[in-house]
Design a protein around this motif. Structure first.
Motif, PDB file in Angstrom:
ATOM      1  N   GLN A 135      -1.911  -1.914   4.628  1.00  0.00           N
ATOM      2  CA  GLN A 135      -2.634  -1.987   5.930  1.00  0.00           C
ATOM      3  C   GLN A 135      -3.921  -1.030   5.626  1.00  0.00           C
ATOM      4  N   VAL A 136      -4.057  -0.235   4.682  1.00  0.00           N
ATOM      5  CA  VAL A 136      -5.133   0.601   4.587  1.00  0.00           C
ATOM      6  C   VAL A 136      -6.175  -0.201   3.757  1.00  0.00           C
ATOM      7  N   LEU A 137      -5.693  -0.946   2.795  1.00  0.00           N
ATOM      8  CA  LEU A 137      -6.871  -1.908   1.956  1.00  0.00           C
ATOM      9  C   LEU A 137      -7.153  -3.088   2.612  1.00  0.00           C
ATOM     10  N   GLY A 138      -6.516  -3.341   3.604  1.00  0.00           N
ATOM     11  CA  GLY A 138      -6.565  -4.780   4.391  1.00  0.00           C
ATOM     12  C   GLY A 138      -6.421  -5.872   3.497  1.00  0.00           C
ATOM     13  N   ALA A 139      -4.971  -5.863   2.734  1.00  0.00           N
ATOM     14  CA  ALA A 139      -5.028  -7.005   1.825  1.00  0.00           C
ATOM     15  C   ALA A 139      -3.521  -7.158   1.833  1.00  0.00           C
ATOM     16  N   PRO A 140      -2.733  -8.602   1.875  1.00  0.00           N
ATOM     17  CA  PRO A 140      -1.618  -8.532   1.838  1.00  0.00           C
ATOM     18  C   PRO A 140      -0.862  -8.023   0.662  1.00  0.00           C
ATOM     19  N   VAL A 141       0.459  -7.761   0.613  1.00  0.00           N
ATOM     20  CA  VAL A 141       1.302  -6.976  -0.455  1.00  0.00           C
ATOM     21  C   VAL A 141       1.349  -7.886  -1.582  1.00  0.00           C
ATOM     22  N   GLU A 142       1.388  -9.267  -1.538  1.00  0.00           N
ATOM     23  CA  GLU A 142       1.314 -10.221  -2.447  1.00  0.00           C
ATOM     24  C   GLU A 142      -0.224 -10.092  -3.363  1.00  0.00           C
ATOM     25  N   ASN A 143      -0.870  -9.324  -2.975  1.00  0.00           N
ATOM     26  CA  ASN A 143      -2.512  -9.455  -3.545  1.00  0.00           C
ATOM     27  C   ASN A 143      -2.495  -8.006  -4.216  1.00  0.00           C
ATOM     28  N   LEU A 144      -1.595  -7.041  -3.999  1.00  0.00           N
ATOM     29  CA  LEU A 144      -1.716  -5.914  -4.653  1.00  0.00           C
ATOM     30  C   LEU A 144      -0.767  -5.611  -6.001  1.00  0.00           C
ATOM     31  N   THR A 145      -1.254  -4.682  -6.669  1.00  0.00           N
ATOM     32  CA  THR A 145      -0.613  -4.477  -8.012  1.00  0.00           C
ATOM     33  C   THR A 145      -0.776  -2.778  -8.087  1.00  0.00           C
TER      34      THR A 145
END
Length: 336
Positions: A135-145
């Motif tokens: 929510q904070v970064l505006g990116a889906p979880v699967e695109n986070l590391t």
């Protein structure tokens, strides 16, 4: 508010409040609730793990370490699941104010029964923080590391947020599912799927033991080092022969030891005194008349014959089933 002031004596406590210790415990829990801390129960994620304002991970475990390295193992598990370095993890063990009763810690069950709980809690905390970061970064979880406690967008590390920013110093208020069993059989499950073995980076390695220096330099605190006002020291009284029962106890035999008393519950009893040495003296000095019991054990040289000649106990289980004979008929090997 989690621990009472050890310098406050029992006499001073009762004179100043007129209350009993149970009242103090209730007030403690009420204060924690007022500060937003969930109850210390297996279903609360906050009972197992916390993220400090500086991003430090604290593991809460009812298992204690007795030199086998269970503390280090649990910290490795948490570090792996959360993707944080070992230097960012600490553990609190066996503190009844902040940890749950996880049963005994004998042998290897510190990891066997405590490890899965630690892994589940850490994996669940990681899942929650990834969803918050999404929510904070505006990116889906699967695109986070995640690396060293910092969540970033894959391919764009400038878009990142740390565990400390997301949760640091606050509570998760997240629920886990408890199997309803206390102590050593306690287990919890969450929504998150813990990592597979091939994803481990820290588990299986050998980081430096943190208990070596305190042991070598005698700076660590152990249960025998605890000192609080008004506490008593005790010794268990054991019979000279297995099976002997105390028939008479002469409590006047320790009357010269100030503050020494005999405590008894059924056939279990001991002595308490104001100091450890007085408890030792009282245990040696207490006069007891024991029941006459023949030696229950054979001599060492006769042990083999004693075991071979011991009467056998016959135990037979009869199974009435029409499936027994076919099962034997299809057996690859029959042992009688």
């Amino acid at each position: 508010m989690n621990q009472m002031n050890p310098s406050l004596s029992r006499r001073a406590l009762l004179q100043s409040t007129g209350a009993v210790l149970v009242t103090i415990a209730v007030s403690d829990n009420a204060a924690d609730a007022a500060e937003g801390k969930p109850a210390l129960v297996p279903t609360e994620l906050d009972s197992w793990l916390a993220i400090g304002a500086d991003g430090t991970v604290t593991v809460f475990s009812g298992k204690i370490d007795m030199g086998q390295g269970a503390d280090l193992g649990l910290m490795q598990i948490a570090a792996d699941e959360l993707d944080v370095p070992m230097s960012h993890v600490k553990i609190i063990q066996g503190d009844s104010a902040v940890t749950l009763n996880a049963g005994d810690s004998s042998g290897s069950n510190g990891i066997a029964s405590g490890g899965p709980i630690c892994r589940t809690a850490a994996a669940e905390a990681r899942r929650i923080m990834l969803e918050q970061a999404s929510q904070v970064l505006g990116a889906p979880v699967e695109n986070l590391t995640v690396e060293d406690g910092v969540i970033s967008v894959v391919g764009n590390k400038s878009k990142s947020v740390s565990y400390a920013k997301l949760v640091g110093g606050k509570f998760f208020h997240a629920q886990l599912t408890w199997n309803g069993k206390p102590g050593i059989f306690m287990q919890v499950t969450g929504t998150a799927k813990p990592k597979t073995a091939d994803q481990y980076k820290i588990v299986g390695t050998s980081p430096p033991r943190r208990d070596i220096a305190p042991k070598v330099f005698a700076t660590g605190d152990y249960i025998c080092d605890i000192r609080v006002a008004g506490m008593l020291h005790g010794r268990v009284i054991r019979p000279p022969v297995a099976g002997a029962i105390a028939q008479a106890i002469d409590e006047s035999s320790i009357a010269d030891i100030k503050g020494a008393h005999v405590l008894r519950k059924g056939d279990f009893f001991g002595v308490v005194a104001n100091s450890e040495w007085d408890a030792i003296r009282a245990a040696k000095q207490l006069k007891i008349t024991w029941s006459n019991v023949p030696s229950p054990f054979p001599k060492q040289e006769a042990l083999y014959d004693f075991i071979r000649n011991a009467p056998s106990v016959h135990h037979q289980v009869i199974v009435d089933s029409d499936k027994v004979d076919p099962a034997f008929a299809n057996a690859a090997k029959i042992v009688e």
